[in-house]
Design a protein around this motif. Structure first.
Motif, PDB file in Angstrom:
ATOM      1  N   THR A 111      37.740  37.892  46.210  1.00  0.00           N
ATOM      2  CA  THR A 111      37.764  37.424  44.817  1.00  0.00           C
ATOM      3  C   THR A 111      36.818  36.256  44.617  1.00  0.00           C
ATOM      4  O   THR A 111      36.057  36.206  43.645  1.00  0.00           O
ATOM      5  CB  THR A 111      39.194  37.012  44.420  1.00  0.00           C
ATOM      6  OG1 THR A 111      40.084  38.114  44.610  1.00  0.00           O
ATOM      7  CG2 THR A 111      39.239  36.565  42.964  1.00  0.00           C
ATOM      8  N   PHE A 150      44.329  34.902  38.345  1.00  0.00           N
ATOM      9  CA  PHE A 150      43.907  35.153  39.728  1.00  0.00           C
ATOM     10  C   PHE A 150      44.900  34.554  40.728  1.00  0.00           C
ATOM     11  O   PHE A 150      45.146  35.148  41.787  1.00  0.00           O
ATOM     12  CB  PHE A 150      42.505  34.592  39.967  1.00  0.00           C
ATOM     13  CG  PHE A 150      41.415  35.429  39.363  1.00  0.00           C
ATOM     14  CD1 PHE A 150      41.235  36.744  39.764  1.00  0.00           C
ATOM     15  CD2 PHE A 150      40.565  34.918  38.396  1.00  0.00           C
ATOM     16  CE1 PHE A 150      40.222  37.531  39.214  1.00  0.00           C
ATOM     17  CE2 PHE A 150      39.559  35.679  37.840  1.00  0.00           C
ATOM     18  CZ  PHE A 150      39.388  36.997  38.246  1.00  0.00           C
ATOM     19  N   PHE A 159      45.057  40.924  44.736  1.00  0.00           N
ATOM     20  CA  PHE A 159      43.679  40.594  45.087  1.00  0.00           C
ATOM     21  C   PHE A 159      43.649  39.849  46.420  1.00  0.00           C
ATOM     22  O   PHE A 159      44.622  39.181  46.781  1.00  0.00           O
ATOM     23  CB  PHE A 159      43.017  39.723  44.014  1.00  0.00           C
ATOM     24  CG  PHE A 159      42.812  40.410  42.692  1.00  0.00           C
ATOM     25  CD1 PHE A 159      42.691  41.778  42.614  1.00  0.00           C
ATOM     26  CD2 PHE A 159      42.719  39.665  41.526  1.00  0.00           C
ATOM     27  CE1 PHE A 159      42.497  42.415  41.394  1.00  0.00           C
ATOM     28  CE2 PHE A 159      42.528  40.282  40.297  1.00  0.00           C
ATOM     29  CZ  PHE A 159      42.423  41.660  40.235  1.00  0.00           C
TER      30      PHE A 159
END
Length: 477
Positions: free
Chosen positions: A343, A329, A338
């Protein structure tokens, strides 16, 4: 190694505001790679070992309990409530000393202050092995929290002197992942040490606290002599590399030559509504999302999958998967694949779903998998949002206090988490999971509010900057 002390920093040229983004050029990549190796990589390795001292208390709870000489029995047959306080007492001094410790890093310089943290942390960690009763373990855990206070936010502040906030998503994710990987190392170490029980006349849990303290002392000695302080005083940078790093730093980020304490910035920090919303994120997630981690080996043991020794190993996949998710991530957010706010909210929702299923599902293997997913999602939240927190804090004093106060709020995981997940609520922990779900709902609302306020602040700052440049053009500057 730095050739000058911090007292000389004020004599050096001021960092300029970032007018031209030179972050992706080849010379810039070389300069930042040098800083990554000397600062980020060092801090990450240290964090891996130092967090073992935090997580190993959860592992010691079940070391050699099958043999009848676990820590709870040897310290006076500790009750569920007493053991919860053994875990929680660490976080009281940690939480209250965190903001001051972060600001003191700027006053004393990173190399001096961080080495102090590492050495005192290692010494006190080893002292835990000598405790003989409940009062002794409470005292050492208290001073352990006091000694360690400021390390994590200190790293974030130190990185802010070197890297623009927009480039820190992957760096903070990597650093935090190394710290969380300590849960995996602690499980493996506890498993190995459980077979050393009685060696040298010491119980397994005493060996664990002794061994865990040694690396911190060695790292502290290295940091005092070799940890770089600021770009201005680092001789291993060329003049061109130094200029690139300083020019790329936004004028709102901490500066090495700025005053350590600025009352105007302190006032602005507490007037800024994002201070409240970010704090609520950290508190709600600390208890609701991360609280279970403070007693994870016990929760897994009560699933009835295996004995105490193998349970230590079962914590490893949970933390290992979480670290992988975190790095992924961080990479995706830095590459702008993202969006951090969306997120973070999605991960909180997934954690809530896992906790709901943990209340309903009966199968032990399914519960273990759901618990692993929930903790993996929880690991990711703070690193995802830290760059946004740093970016929202303008000025050196503001950044130091904001980082310290926000991270202090995260210590509610250790203050309240063990109370929420007391073994008397086990083995189902329905009450604990229900409380966690409610707190995570609060975290989601707080994330949305912070997102709105930060976007509003960004638009206001952009308008001011555009107005300044417009006036400068009209003046012929």
């Amino acid at each position: 190694m730095d050739s000058k002390k911090d007292v000389d920093v004020a004599e050096l040229p001021s960092p300029t505001a970032s007018v031209v983004d030179d972050y992706d050029s080849k010379p810039a990549k070389v300069a930042y790679r040098k800083a990554d190796i000397r600062i980020l990589l060092f801090y990450s390795v240290v964090y891996l070992f130092m967090r073992i001292n935090v997580s190993n208390i959860t592992n010691t709870a079940i070391i050699n309990i099958d043999e009848g000489d676990g820590i709870k029995k040897q310290l006076g047959n500790l009750t569920s409530s007493q053991w919860a306080w053994v875990i929680s007492v660490f976080y009281f001094p940690y939480m209250f000393a965190e903001p001051a410790s972060t600001v003191l890093l700027k006053h004393f310089s990173p190399s001096v202050w961080m080495s102090r943290i590492m050495i005192s942390w290692g010494v006190i960690s080893m002292c835990q092995a000598a405790t003989q009763n409940y009062a002794g373990i409470i005292a050492t855990r208290f001073f352990l929290g006091l000694a360690e206070a400021g390390y994590y936010p200190g790293v974030l502040l130190h990185l802010a002197f070197w890297f623009p906030a927009k480039s820190t998503a992957l760096r903070i994710a990597f650093f935090y992942a190394c710290g969380q990987f300590s849960g995996t190392i602690s499980g493996l170490l506890a498993f190995a040490i459980s077979f050393m029980n009685g060696a040298g006349g010491l119980s397994g849990w005493r060996w664990l606290t002794l061994i865990a303290g040694i690396p911190a002392i060695l790292f502290g000695c290295y940091a005092f002599f070799l940890l770089p302080n600021y770009p201005e005083t680092s001789k291993w940078l060329t003049d061109g590399e130094r200029k690139i790093i300083l020019d790329n730093l936004p004028k709102t980020q901490p500066s090495s030559k700025a005053k350590t304490w600025d009352f105007a910035q302190v006032k602005a920090l507490f007037k800024n509504p994002t201070t409240i919303t970010f704090t609520l994120i950290w508190i709600c997630h600390a208890i609701g999302g991360w609280g279970v981690s403070t007693v994870l080996p016990t929760v897994i043991l009560e699933l009835g999958l295996t004995g105490s020794a193998i349970t230590q190993l079962l914590t490893m996949p949970t933390y290992g998967f979480g670290c992988f998710c975190l790095v992924f991530f961080g990479w995706a957010i830095q590459r702008k694949i993202f969006q951090p706010w969306i997120t973070a909210m999605c991960l909180e929702v997934i954690t809530c779903i896992c906790y709901i299923l943990l209340i309903v599902v009966k199968n032990s293997i399914a519960k273990y998998c759901l618990l692993s997913i929930a903790i993996s999602c929880s690991i990711c939240i703070y690193p995802i949002l830290w760059p946004e927190r740093i970016r929202a804090a303008h000025g050196t004093t503001t950044a130091g206090l904001a980082i310290g106060l926000t991270n202090a709020s995260a210590q509610f995981s250790g203050l309240v988490g063990p109370q929420v997940f007391q073994s008397r609520f086990g083995p189902t922990y329905k009450v604990s999971y229900s409380v966690s779900i409610g707190l995570l709902a609060g975290a989601i609302v707080s994330i949305a509010a912070s997102w709105y306020l930060v976007r509003k602040q960004d638009r206001r700052d952009a308008a001011k900057e555009e107005n300044v440049y417009g006036q400068a053009e009209q003046s012929g500057v």
